[in-house]
Design an enzyme around this catalytic site. Structure first.
Site, PDB file in Angstrom:
ATOM      1  N   GLU A 117      43.208  42.192  44.076  1.00 47.27           N
ATOM      2  CA  GLU A 117      44.544  42.084  44.663  1.00 47.27           C
ATOM      3  C   GLU A 117      45.603  42.186  43.576  1.00 47.27           C
ATOM      4  O   GLU A 117      45.606  41.422  42.610  1.00 47.27           O
ATOM      5  CB  GLU A 117      44.708  40.772  45.422  1.00 47.27           C
ATOM      6  CG  GLU A 117      46.062  40.663  46.097  1.00 47.27           C
ATOM      7  CD  GLU A 117      46.208  39.445  46.978  1.00 47.27           C
ATOM      8  OE1 GLU A 117      47.248  39.336  47.658  1.00 47.27           O
ATOM      9  OE2 GLU A 117      45.296  38.596  46.983  1.00 47.27           O
ATOM     10  N   GLU A 129      49.510  37.857  56.146  1.00 48.51           N
ATOM     11  CA  GLU A 129      49.480  36.682  55.283  1.00 48.51           C
ATOM     12  C   GLU A 129      50.866  36.055  55.262  1.00 48.51           C
ATOM     13  O   GLU A 129      51.857  36.729  54.984  1.00 48.51           O
ATOM     14  CB  GLU A 129      49.058  37.096  53.870  1.00 48.51           C
ATOM     15  CG  GLU A 129      48.813  35.945  52.930  1.00 48.51           C
ATOM     16  CD  GLU A 129      48.382  36.425  51.561  1.00 48.51           C
ATOM     17  OE1 GLU A 129      47.345  35.952  51.068  1.00 48.51           O
ATOM     18  OE2 GLU A 129      49.085  37.275  50.972  1.00 48.51           O
TER      19      GLU A 129
END
Length: 286
Positions: free
Chosen positions: A147, A241
């Site tokens: 990420e 998210e």
């Protein structure tokens, strides 16, 4: 069509049986295909219980975590790097146990602000650690995602180009780029170029607003991002998210600087997000 996911912290900050049952049931009720389970402390997750609840509700799962400063494979200190490798091994075992095909996040450094750039030895330790983890993950058919986060959360990967360079150094086919619009809004020139740069090596996506609240109420150019995904033919998971002080994870909230109450009702937030993402993707595809 992309499978759509939601981060477990939209629902709960812990993962005992009641919390897990609620999070998984609410995820299914909101129409998502997958729940992302953050596992900074892998030993805190009951894998059998989690897998049973996932099967009961017909959901898939992805796992994510960020390393700690005392357990960091990018540290030049061999003992700290060893503890980081052990933490990643535990997370991989958990991913295997719950039936996840993906383990991602900040798995290449500690999640937090470093006092300086990575050292050459630290980077070598990072590459070696990821290569070993990738070999173990491949045996179970698990993909690893790196990420890309902002400069205050890692000194290794802040842009898509940096992620591709690190993946080239690792040299494993099951390691992919994980882009996140929240971080892209800080570090990238726009929301299209990183997607185009990654091409087929983009393997996971986080959708988050610039302030981590309701989608469409901040500064992220979602139409540009969805259009780039459509042009690139990205067919992987897209996970929403969002974080608020309304839901606190003792192991993660401080690391992510979740100081403000950006929403109270996780169910309303999640339903809105799913419709926002689905509509945006449909519009981009024409």
């Amino acid at each position: 069509m992309n499978k759509l996911g939601v981060h477990a912290l939209v629902w709960t900050g812990g993962w005992d049986e009641d919390e897990a049952r609620r999070a998984i049931a609410e995820t299914a009720r909101a129409g998502f295909d997958l729940i992302e389970l953050s596992v900074p402390v892998p030993s805190s997750v009951d894998t059998g219980m989690t897998r049973r609840l996932l099967d009961e509700h017909g959901l898939e799962v992805a796992c994510s975590l960020g390393l700690r400063f005392d357990a960091d494979i990018s540290s030049p200190d061999p003992e700290v790097a060893r503890r980081g490798a052990e933490l990643l091994d535990d997370a991989l075992s958990l991913a295997r146990g719950v039936g996840a095909g993906y383990l991602g996040g900040v798995i290449y450094s500690a999640l937090g602000k470093y006092p300086g750039p990575a050292t050459p030895q630290g980077r070598r330790n990072c590459v070696d650690g990821l290569a070993r983890l990738a070999e173990k993950a491949a045996a179970d058919g698990i993909t690893l995602g790196l990420e890309v986060v902002n400069r205050y959360e890692s000194n290794i990967l802040n842009t898509a180009e940096q992620a591709l360079e690190l993946i080239d150094e690792v040299g494993a086919d099951n390691v992919v780029v994980h882009l996140d619009t929240y971080h892209m809004n800080i570090e990238e020139p726009d929301f299209a170029a990183p997607v185009e740069t990654c091409g087929a090596r983009l393997g996971y996506v986080h959708i988050g607003e610039s302030h981590r609240g309701y989608l469409g109420t901040g500064t992220v150019d979602f139409p540009q991002f969805f259009a780039a995904l459509a042009r690139s033919g990205y067919d992987g998971v897209i996970t929403f998210e969002s974080f608020s002080s309304a839901v606190v994870s003792p192991a993660l909230s401080n690391d992510l600087a979740v100081w403000r109450n950006l929403w109270q009702d996780g169910a309303d937030l999640a339903r809105h997000a799913r419709e926002f993402i689905a509509s945006g993707l449909a519009a981009a595809r024409g």
